[in-house]
Scaffold this motif. Sequence first.
Motif, short mmCIF file in Angstrom:
data_model
loop_
_atom_site.label_atom_id
_atom_site.label_comp_id
_atom_site.label_asym_id
_atom_site.label_seq_id
_atom_site.Cartn_x
_atom_site.Cartn_y
_atom_site.Cartn_z
N LEU A 715 0.95 -1.15 -0.08
CA LEU A 715 0.04 0.10 -0.03
C LEU A 715 0.81 1.13 0.05
N GLY A 716 1.91 1.11 0.79
CA GLY A 716 2.58 2.51 0.99
C GLY A 716 3.47 2.88 -0.22
N ASP A 717 3.58 1.87 -1.16
CA ASP A 717 4.43 1.95 -2.30
C ASP A 717 3.66 2.74 -3.39
N PHE A 718 2.40 2.71 -3.19
CA PHE A 718 1.53 3.40 -4.18
C PHE A 718 0.69 4.79 -3.44
N GLY A 719 1.10 5.19 -2.41
CA GLY A 719 0.61 6.46 -1.82
C GLY A 719 -0.63 6.15 -1.11
N PHE A 720 -0.83 4.93 -0.75
CA PHE A 720 -2.16 4.67 0.00
C PHE A 720 -1.87 4.42 1.53
N ALA A 721 -2.83 4.75 2.11
CA ALA A 721 -2.65 4.94 3.70
C ALA A 721 -2.52 3.41 4.08
N THR A 722 -1.82 3.25 5.05
CA THR A 722 -1.43 1.82 5.47
C THR A 722 -2.11 1.41 6.83
N ASP A 723 -2.94 2.45 7.30
CA ASP A 723 -3.64 2.20 8.85
C ASP A 723 -5.11 1.93 8.53
N LYS A 724 -5.64 2.07 7.06
CA LYS A 724 -7.14 1.90 6.87
C LYS A 724 -7.41 0.99 5.90
N PRO A 725 -8.46 0.42 5.41
CA PRO A 725 -8.63 -0.17 4.28
C PRO A 725 -8.78 0.59 3.02
N LEU A 726 -8.48 0.02 1.89
CA LEU A 726 -8.44 0.69 0.52
C LEU A 726 -9.88 0.31 0.21
N LYS A 727 -10.40 1.36 -0.18
CA LYS A 727 -11.75 1.10 -0.83
C LYS A 727 -11.70 1.06 -2.51
N VAL A 728 -12.37 0.09 -3.22
CA VAL A 728 -12.26 -0.05 -4.40
C VAL A 728 -13.65 -0.58 -5.00
N HIS A 729 -13.72 -0.21 -6.26
CA HIS A 729 -14.89 -0.34 -7.11
C HIS A 729 -14.74 -0.94 -8.20
N ASP A 730 -15.61 -2.11 -8.55
CA ASP A 730 -15.32 -3.02 -9.46
C ASP A 730 -16.32 -2.23 -10.90
N GLU A 731 -15.51 -1.89 -11.90
CA GLU A 731 -16.15 -1.06 -12.89
C GLU A 731 -16.76 -2.28 -13.84
N LEU A 732 -16.52 -3.29 -13.86
CA LEU A 732 -17.21 -4.28 -14.68
C LEU A 732 -18.67 -4.69 -14.13
N THR A 733 -18.87 -4.97 -12.68
CA THR A 733 -19.87 -5.45 -11.74
C THR A 733 -20.77 -4.48 -10.99
N GLY A 734 -20.00 -3.40 -10.82
CA GLY A 734 -20.58 -2.34 -10.10
C GLY A 734 -20.56 -2.76 -8.49
N ARG A 735 -19.79 -3.62 -8.11
CA ARG A 735 -19.62 -4.06 -6.77
C ARG A 735 -18.39 -3.39 -6.22
N ASP A 736 -18.54 -2.99 -4.59
CA ASP A 736 -17.63 -2.42 -3.99
C ASP A 736 -16.77 -3.53 -3.04
N PHE A 737 -15.52 -3.25 -2.56
CA PHE A 737 -14.59 -4.09 -1.78
C PHE A 737 -13.79 -3.12 -0.99
N GLU A 738 -13.20 -3.91 -0.06
CA GLU A 738 -12.24 -3.33 0.93
C GLU A 738 -10.97 -4.15 0.79
N TRP A 739 -9.72 -3.53 0.42
CA TRP A 739 -8.44 -4.19 0.22
C TRP A 739 -7.66 -3.64 0.99
N GLY A 740 -6.71 -4.70 1.52
CA GLY A 740 -5.65 -4.06 2.49
C GLY A 740 -4.61 -4.95 1.56
N TYR A 741 -3.36 -5.22 2.35
CA TYR A 741 -2.23 -5.72 1.79
C TYR A 741 -2.30 -6.95 1.07
N ASP A 742 -2.98 -7.91 1.83
CA ASP A 742 -3.14 -9.08 0.86
C ASP A 742 -4.72 -9.51 0.80
#
Length: 762
Positions: A715-742
């Motif tokens: 996460l840190g290598d790409f400028g993302f916060a390392t102390d909270k989930p990364l919010k992502v949105h699937d452009e193909l299905t419209g679903r939302d997820f929370e990502w971390g390191y793994d």
Amino acid sequence: MAEEDKSAEPRTTATKQPAVKKTTAKSAAAKTASATSQTPSKRTAAAKKSTASTARKRTTKAKAAAPQTVGEAPAPVIERTSPEQFGRVNVLDITPNVENGLFPARVELGEAFNVTAQVFIEGRTKAGATVSVRNARGREVERFAMTCTNPGLDRWEAMVKIGEHSDLKPWDADYAAVKRQLGKWQIVIEGWEDTYQSWLHDAAIKVKVNDDVENALESGAQLLARWADAKDSKLSAADKKVLRDAAKTMENKSLSAEERLAAVQSSDIEQLHETNPLRDGLSESNPQRFRVERPKSSFASWYQFFPRSEGAYYGEDGKIVPGNLKTSIAGLERAAAEGFNIVYLPPIFPIGVTNRKGRNNSLVAGPNDPGSPFGIGSELGGHDTVDPQLGTMDDFKAFCERAHELGLEIALDFALQCSPDHPWVKAHPNWFRTKPDGTIAFAENPPKKYQDIYPIDFNADMEGIEKEVERIMDLWVKAGVTIFRVDNPHTKPVRFWQDVIAAVTKKHPEVLFLAEAFTRPGMMRALSYVGFTQSHCYFPWRNTKEELEEYLEETNGNGGFYQHNTFWPTTPDILTAYVRDNGIAGHAVRAVLAAMGSPSWGIYNGYELIENKQRPGFEEQIDNEKYEVKVRDWDSTEKYGIAELLTSLNKIRDTHPACRSYHNLHILPSDDAGVIAFLRQTPAELTGTGKADTMIVIVNLDGHNAHQSIVHIELGDFGFATDKPLKVHDELTGRDFEWGYDNYVSLAPWADVAHVLTVVED
């Protein structure tokens, strides 16, 4: 009285006046009498001695009068009078650099790309680095801060761009504004002593341990004042006030040392140091040349169809009634609806009769076989003529006009070869190679033979062939063509293409060239040097995870400054075993990889209808469209879903700046051999939106089985916060997820073959 030694005078401030020596009238008179009593020879010697003494005194006075600086003097700018000289700060190993000193790196207008360099200074002093983007006249247009990504190797990097991205087409009214930004540009790496950062580092330690604190804080106050007055820093009035207010606080001895130091540890000053630093000892590298090319030179989506198949239908007698340029408007509208921006046509010239090929490349053509459009030329005309079965030149111009109304560019295939019936055969027999018996040799690549084609021999009259090709290309450009897709350019002299492309683009600088050259890397690179803007490539045969990861990095690495690989899952000549064996899911997989793996991609029509049956023994389609007219049921595309996917992928590409660069792809670790993951990222300052754009693509490469994998992202290598989930949105299905390191991912071919995730900012 002995004269005072001014050189021994204690150094205080630059404003202190030197001591004035008092001389009495008596001593002056005595000196005069002594001088007049000397003999002429002695007087001459004395005069010489006096002159020398006066010169020494003047030098001493000049030195004494020079301004003195409290503390360390700022690093000076050292003029470089030759390219090999170093400045005050050292700059080495810049990438990208001009290949062999001759061929500049190529980027599309507004395309984000990475610049790196070694920048360092002696000792423990800290250095800084900047990328200066300059126009052909050397005037700075934009400046980008660099980040030290490897302190041990003094490696600095920055993502930069030249100009602003545009979707304007050559025929648009405002295109002149785009045209003015194209051509030669320069990038200069500027190294500098980071006086502020060096001071802050030491001052923080001294305040902590209470060592020489007053001098440290006073030096800091003076440095801030000098920073506020530095023209190079390009500070606003508000910025200058921030620095001067901090300097005043630093000088306020009624505050504690910690409070005074805190005045410069604010986020405002930290931001100024990032964007408008004080740059002492500014040292420029030698300029690195770049060629900035027009929109669609890198970021493009191609769609190919054969005009004779568009609108074709079965007549009452069961025979196929071919389409033409007028019925092909339907193909334009389909391409536009699916989000493509370039329509590519095979040769539309008259087709030869002698040795005409039949269905599936058979040597004998039937009475209704139309022949291959690559067997160019008949008694009706050659490369400068529209096949009458397709229409007239006016029909072609109307076709191009409709394409332009739909926002589509027209790319025309230019195959430099002739049928035995081509007008050139009689007019220019010396342009063709003959056998010892005097007959013209047809094309062959033993054991393959192309009996319907005469290859051109460039050894007898290359200059004459060049002039004819330039004439023909000029004709098609005036009719509406803006791109030429050149068939097998690697079988012709590189110098030939260098001359032709230079002549065509001098007259029509908007024209682009795509090389269909599946050949050796050296030849591919040479073709890109001489002006081929994009290239077909080996993407169709890169199918395993290992192959794809290597090829994605190759395509989107430093090679992308010269060779722009265009990813086509299939072509009329290519249908791989993977596409044949993996059905609808396989088509979806290859479409996602092509659209997201390269800024430039293309689809050969029929892909939406899962046309994946191979001709036995060959990696090409059975009933190849090169040799027959295809009648297609375009109303049946909905049952496959591929047309919908293509439309979604093009929409994603058009919406997200991260998809537009050959220089921003990173492979992400994934622990399953059937799952590939990669990330594209463009920083906020380059997107045009003020927000960073990050796309994460995960694809299941298996068209038959589900696969699960852990996808890792640092996460840190790409400028993302390392102390909270990364919010992502699937452009193909419209679903939302929370990502971390793994992150656990499961993809099944009967559900989702891929995720195309957008990182959502809070």
